[in-house]
Design an enzyme around this catalytic site. Structure first.
Site, PDB file in Angstrom:
ATOM      1  N   THR A  60     -12.874   6.415 -13.111  1.00  0.00           N
ATOM      2  CA  THR A  60     -11.847   6.011 -12.148  1.00  0.00           C
ATOM      3  C   THR A  60     -12.167   4.654 -11.532  1.00  0.00           C
ATOM      4  OG1 THR A  60     -12.965   7.181 -10.353  1.00  0.00           O
ATOM      5  CG2 THR A  60     -11.260   8.385 -11.555  1.00  0.00           C
ATOM      6  N   GLU A 106       0.821  -1.211   0.000  1.00  0.00           N
ATOM      7  CA  GLU A 106       0.000   0.000   0.000  1.00  0.00           C
ATOM      8  C   GLU A 106       0.856   1.262   0.000  1.00  0.00           C
ATOM      9  OE1 GLU A 106      -3.837   1.971   0.155  1.00  0.00           O
ATOM     10  OE2 GLU A 106      -3.046   0.030  -0.517  1.00  0.00           O
TER      11      GLU A 106
END
Length: 308
Positions: free
Chosen positions: A235, A130
């Site tokens: 998106t 991440e």
């Protein structure tokens, strides 16, 4: 948001709409600010308004000037939106979408350079942490939520270059997903990219984006690849087809109609049915059949503690 940009044409990360001020003035291409760049450019592609293109060009130029480091693999650092000075040395997994956007904007060479950072991270961890610290060369946040951004950029770069390297990357990703994150009832997020321990969650974007871009990467005959118009992906990976008739060119709303009377998908009425033969998967099945079964469905094998 455009009027709230800094004098350097940079955006912060968190904006208070009520107080009309930036809470976090950190500018980057990752979480919190990533979508604004995507929608500025895609708004130009979809609606044809040159004001969107001019806004994107100004914002993109600012990122190249202040955020991009050309000495260490074309990484984009987090910088202060007002001074342009680097404020942190990490990148997050969401920023992996940016090479794909660079492709759409025509900067394919820059996209290939920026892409390699994320490629080497995946190649090392068999997933994308991440958050990764570029200075320490280690993850800061260890989980991988099956995010799609790296695969999205892989897809765009392959469509632009037709370089089989990106198909090889897709095969690597697919192999790792099956070997490390596949469960008896689907796929799950990875809790730690170092130990490959798993969580018990699969977010909705895994289907709407991660697997969609991976599927499209291998499906050469997909109808989307034959379109010669200004469709875009949102998106969240949803396809927005042109709203206006083909004869109106890139203008989204037909010249002869008002906004309220615009035509959707070249027709006033939706189709009664979709031909199931429209989407064929023979091509991807052929490609998947070439993978060794041990790579496709193997359970993760970790070394014994004594061998570490």
């Amino acid at each position: 948001m455009w009027t709230a940009r800094s004098k350097r044409n940079l955006f912060g990360n968190d904006y208070d709409m009520e107080q009309e001020k930036w809470i976090h003035p950190t500018s980057s291409i990752g979480a919190g600010v990533d979508s604004i760049f995507e929608y500025m450019f895609k708004s130009y592609v979809y609606f044809g308004g040159h004001e969107y293109l001019r806004s994107f060009e100004a914002a993109y130029g600012a990122l190249l000037q202040y955020s991009r480091d050309t000495t260490g693999g074309y990484a984009f650092y987090n910088v202060h939106m007002r001074s342009g000075e680097v404020v942190s040395s990490w990148v997050d997994s969401l920023s992996a979408f940016f090479p794909g956007l660079m492709v759409l904007a025509g900067d394919v060479d820059g996209a290939e350079s920026a892409y390699m950072l994320y490629y080497h991270m995946w190649n090392r961890f068999r997933a994308l942490p991440e958050r990764f610290n570029l200075f320490a060369r280690e993850p800061d946040i260890f989980y991988y939520l099956l995010r799609p951004e790296f695969i999205e950029s892989t897809y765009y770069l392959y469509r632009a270059t037709q370089d089989p390297f990106y198909l090889d990357v897709g095969e690597m990703i697919l192999t790792d997903l099956n070997a490390l994150m596949r469960t008896s009832c689907g796929f799950t997020a990875m809790h730690d990219v170092l130990t490959h321990t798993l969580e018990e969650r699969m977010d909705s974007f895994v289907l709407s984006e991660t697997f969609k871009y991976l599927y499209l990467l291998f499906d050469e005959e997909n109808p989307l690849h034959k379109l010669d118009n200004n469709f875009v992906f949102t998106t969240e990976g949803h396809v927005l087809l042109p709203l206006s008739p083909v004869r109106d060119g890139s203008a989204q709303y037909p010249r002869s109609s008002s906004f309220a009377k615009r035509k959707l998908l070249h027709s006033e009425q939706p189709p009664e049915f979709i031909n199931p033969d429209l989407y064929k998967i023979d091509n991807i099945r052929e490609r998947l059949s070439k993978l060794r079964k041990s790579e496709m469905f193997a359970f993760p094998i970790f070394p014994e503690p004594n061998s570490l």
